[in-house]
Design a protein around this motif. Structure first.
Motif, mmCIF file in Angstrom:
data_model
loop_
_atom_site.group_PDB
_atom_site.id
_atom_site.type_symbol
_atom_site.label_atom_id
_atom_site.label_comp_id
_atom_site.label_asym_id
_atom_site.label_seq_id
_atom_site.Cartn_x
_atom_site.Cartn_y
_atom_site.Cartn_z
ATOM 1 N N GLU A 96 0.827 -1.207 -0.034
ATOM 2 C CA GLU A 96 0.002 -0.164 0.096
ATOM 3 C C GLU A 96 0.679 1.404 0.024
ATOM 4 O OE1 GLU A 96 -2.251 -3.375 1.749
ATOM 5 O OE2 GLU A 96 -0.351 -2.452 2.242
ATOM 6 N N ILE A 97 1.916 1.154 0.625
ATOM 7 C CA ILE A 97 2.897 2.346 0.877
ATOM 8 C C ILE A 97 3.613 2.699 -0.396
ATOM 9 C CG2 ILE A 97 4.740 3.295 2.249
ATOM 10 C CD1 ILE A 97 3.265 2.032 4.626
ATOM 11 N N LEU A 98 4.298 1.516 -0.959
ATOM 12 C CA LEU A 98 5.569 1.815 -1.581
ATOM 13 C C LEU A 98 5.378 2.775 -2.986
ATOM 14 C CD1 LEU A 98 8.409 1.452 -2.600
ATOM 15 C CD2 LEU A 98 7.834 -0.703 -3.661
ATOM 16 N N THR A 99 4.397 2.479 -3.780
ATOM 17 C CA THR A 99 4.183 3.288 -4.919
ATOM 18 C C THR A 99 3.769 4.921 -4.793
ATOM 19 O OG1 THR A 99 3.588 1.415 -6.317
ATOM 20 C CG2 THR A 99 2.808 3.344 -7.063
ATOM 21 N N PRO A 100 2.788 4.898 -3.881
ATOM 22 C CA PRO A 100 2.666 6.475 -3.235
ATOM 23 C C PRO A 100 3.715 7.255 -2.804
ATOM 24 C CG PRO A 100 0.953 4.959 -2.406
ATOM 25 C CD PRO A 100 1.838 4.031 -2.819
ATOM 26 N N GLN A 101 4.640 6.588 -2.046
ATOM 27 C CA GLN A 101 5.897 7.020 -1.794
ATOM 28 C C GLN A 101 6.828 7.537 -2.945
ATOM 29 O OE1 GLN A 101 7.309 5.159 2.904
ATOM 30 N NE2 GLN A 101 8.359 4.682 0.816
ATOM 31 N N ILE A 102 7.010 6.555 -4.064
ATOM 32 C CA ILE A 102 7.705 6.899 -5.149
ATOM 33 C C ILE A 102 7.216 8.212 -5.841
ATOM 34 C CG2 ILE A 102 8.186 5.913 -7.447
ATOM 35 C CD1 ILE A 102 8.299 3.210 -6.123
ATOM 36 N N LEU A 103 5.709 7.990 -6.142
ATOM 37 C CA LEU A 103 5.317 9.206 -6.574
ATOM 38 C C LEU A 103 5.559 10.543 -5.921
ATOM 39 C CD1 LEU A 103 2.022 7.739 -7.764
ATOM 40 C CD2 LEU A 103 4.000 8.080 -9.303
ATOM 41 N N GLU A 104 5.350 10.607 -4.609
ATOM 42 C CA GLU A 104 5.839 11.808 -3.890
ATOM 43 C C GLU A 104 7.052 12.148 -3.995
ATOM 44 O OE1 GLU A 104 4.959 10.712 0.402
ATOM 45 O OE2 GLU A 104 2.965 10.467 0.177
ATOM 46 N N CYS A 105 8.230 11.439 -4.163
ATOM 47 C CA CYS A 105 9.444 11.645 -4.424
ATOM 48 C C CYS A 105 9.707 12.283 -5.607
ATOM 49 C CB CYS A 105 10.332 10.471 -4.446
ATOM 50 S SG CYS A 105 10.648 9.616 -2.736
ATOM 51 N N PHE A 106 8.704 11.989 -6.744
ATOM 52 C CA PHE A 106 8.790 12.646 -8.216
ATOM 53 C C PHE A 106 8.294 13.959 -8.047
ATOM 54 C CE2 PHE A 106 8.948 8.388 -10.006
ATOM 55 C CZ PHE A 106 10.014 8.446 -10.700
ATOM 56 N N ASP A 107 7.215 14.021 -7.114
ATOM 57 C CA ASP A 107 6.418 15.348 -6.900
ATOM 58 C C ASP A 107 7.514 16.428 -6.110
ATOM 59 O OD1 ASP A 107 4.137 14.794 -8.283
ATOM 60 O OD2 ASP A 107 3.261 14.104 -6.237
ATOM 61 N N GLU A 108 8.228 15.774 -5.371
ATOM 62 C CA GLU A 108 9.224 16.697 -4.476
ATOM 63 C C GLU A 108 10.261 17.239 -5.172
ATOM 64 O OE1 GLU A 108 12.366 15.948 -1.001
ATOM 65 O OE2 GLU A 108 10.439 14.884 -0.698
ATOM 66 N N CYS A 109 10.824 16.511 -5.956
ATOM 67 C CA CYS A 109 12.155 17.178 -6.961
ATOM 68 C C CYS A 109 11.496 17.623 -8.406
ATOM 69 C CB CYS A 109 13.001 15.893 -7.304
ATOM 70 S SG CYS A 109 12.358 14.751 -8.196
ATOM 71 N N GLY A 110 10.383 17.829 -8.527
ATOM 72 C CA GLY A 110 9.743 18.072 -9.926
ATOM 73 C C GLY A 110 10.230 17.373 -11.113
ATOM 74 N N CYS A 111 10.510 16.074 -10.959
ATOM 75 C CA CYS A 111 10.824 15.194 -11.921
ATOM 76 C C CYS A 111 9.435 14.377 -12.093
ATOM 77 C CB CYS A 111 11.802 14.112 -11.335
ATOM 78 S SG CYS A 111 13.312 15.164 -10.807
ATOM 79 N N VAL A 112 9.615 13.424 -13.555
ATOM 80 C CA VAL A 112 8.567 12.526 -14.040
ATOM 81 C C VAL A 112 9.272 11.260 -14.118
ATOM 82 C CG1 VAL A 112 7.115 14.339 -14.942
ATOM 83 C CG2 VAL A 112 8.775 13.213 -16.436
ATOM 84 N N PRO A 113 8.605 10.240 -14.111
ATOM 85 C CA PRO A 113 9.136 8.893 -14.199
ATOM 86 C C PRO A 113 9.902 8.855 -15.636
ATOM 87 C CG PRO A 113 7.214 8.408 -13.163
ATOM 88 C CD PRO A 113 7.094 10.025 -13.640
ATOM 89 N N ALA A 114 9.621 9.701 -16.581
ATOM 90 C CA ALA A 114 10.177 9.228 -17.710
ATOM 91 C C ALA A 114 11.638 9.992 -17.660
ATOM 92 C CB ALA A 114 9.510 10.270 -18.879
ATOM 93 N N ASP A 115 12.158 10.724 -16.751
ATOM 94 C CA ASP A 115 13.224 11.277 -16.555
ATOM 95 C C ASP A 115 14.130 10.051 -15.775
ATOM 96 O OD1 ASP A 115 12.403 13.840 -17.170
ATOM 97 O OD2 ASP A 115 11.988 14.384 -15.120
ATOM 98 N N LEU A 116 13.886 9.111 -15.565
ATOM 99 C CA LEU A 116 14.618 7.830 -15.010
ATOM 100 C C LEU A 116 15.542 7.358 -16.033
ATOM 101 C CD1 LEU A 116 12.368 6.040 -12.598
ATOM 102 C CD2 LEU A 116 14.105 7.930 -11.808
ATOM 103 N N ASP A 117 16.987 7.123 -15.519
ATOM 104 C CA ASP A 117 17.862 6.543 -16.419
ATOM 105 C C ASP A 117 18.053 5.134 -15.941
ATOM 106 O OD1 ASP A 117 19.202 8.653 -17.733
ATOM 107 O OD2 ASP A 117 19.384 9.544 -15.832
ATOM 108 N N ALA A 118 17.642 4.705 -14.630
ATOM 109 C CA ALA A 118 17.879 3.455 -14.124
ATOM 110 C C ALA A 118 17.163 3.171 -12.961
ATOM 111 C CB ALA A 118 19.416 2.980 -13.895
ATOM 112 N N ILE A 119 17.122 2.040 -12.563
ATOM 113 C CA ILE A 119 16.325 1.669 -11.127
ATOM 114 C C ILE A 119 17.022 0.632 -10.455
ATOM 115 C CG2 ILE A 119 14.228 0.667 -10.129
ATOM 116 C CD1 ILE A 119 12.579 1.524 -12.490
#
Length: 223
Positions: A45-68
């Motif tokens: 329940e927590i993981l994906t919302p946390q990930i999206l919060e991280c993107f919002d905080e830094c003004g990034c979007v998933p498409a900006d990722l180079d690796a996981i």
């Protein structure tokens, strides 16, 4: 390079965005955003919302990722697979590589904090059943034993000089304890930084369960 790092191998649900620069950069690994939640029963329940919060905080979007980067354990069956499946899904959707990292290696990276000789280290986390997952590291953060699972009494303190990981279980060893209890996003990235910089194709994700899950099919129990 922007890297998403996640880990669900411990009770702490870890997610974060990390910038990885060149080796000569003094700040070559910097945490952009991080979310940590200590809740062993709500990884999914927590993981994906946390990930999206991280993107919002830094003004990034998933498409900006180079690796996981994802911690592959050792850890309990149910919690561990949440992080790995989530990382694999993001990687598949975005077309970026997903690197698996031993979660104990990430803790070791955080303990040493970038110093070339931090002394021998023992890392332990909760394996339940009154056991611990453990691994041992030399002063240059190279794993020299483990990962494995045993009762704490069967894991000698020597030759380690320090212990890190689960505070409750680290206290069972007569060693100075470091205040690093779970993998951080920066530690996860540091553990595989050379492969990330080199653009190495990651190996398939393989979870480090180290033993069979508690839940088994009825037919297997009868067998």
């Amino acid at each position: 390079m922007l890297v998403l790092a996640v880990d669900t191998s411990t009770p702490v649900v870890t997610s974060g965005l990390v910038r990885l620069g060149s080796e000569g950069d003094a700040s070559h690994i910097s945490t952009v955003a991080v979310r940590l939640t200590d809740n062993p029963r709500a990884h999914a329940e927590i993981l994906t919302p946390q990930i999206l919060e991280c993107f919002d905080e830094c003004g990034c979007v998933p498409a900006d990722l180079d690796a996981i980067v994802v911690g592959v354990g050792p850890g309990p069956f149910t919690g561990l697979r949440v992080g790995m499946v989530t990382a694999a899904a993001f990687g598949d959707a975005l077309g970026v590589p997903v690197h698996g990292v031993c979660s104990l290696d990430a803790i070791a990276q955080d303990v040493h904090g970038g110093t070339p000789d931090g002394g021998d280290l023992l890392v332990v986390t909760d394996a339940r059943r009154r056991e611990v997952y453990f691994a041992r590291y030399d002063g240059s953060r190279r794993r020299v034993e483990g990962p494995d699972v045993r009762k704490p009494a069967d894991v000698p303190s020597a030759p380690s000089q320090r212990v890190a990981g689960s505070a409750q279980h680290a206290a069972l060893f007569e060693l100075p304890a470091e205040p690093v209890h779970s993998p951080s996003p920066a530690g996860l990235v540091a553990a595989v930084s050379e492969d990330l910089r080199a653009g190495t194709t990651p190996e398939p994700l393989v979870p480090l369960y180290l033993r069979r899950p508690d839940a088994v099919a009825t037919a297997d129990r009868r067998a």
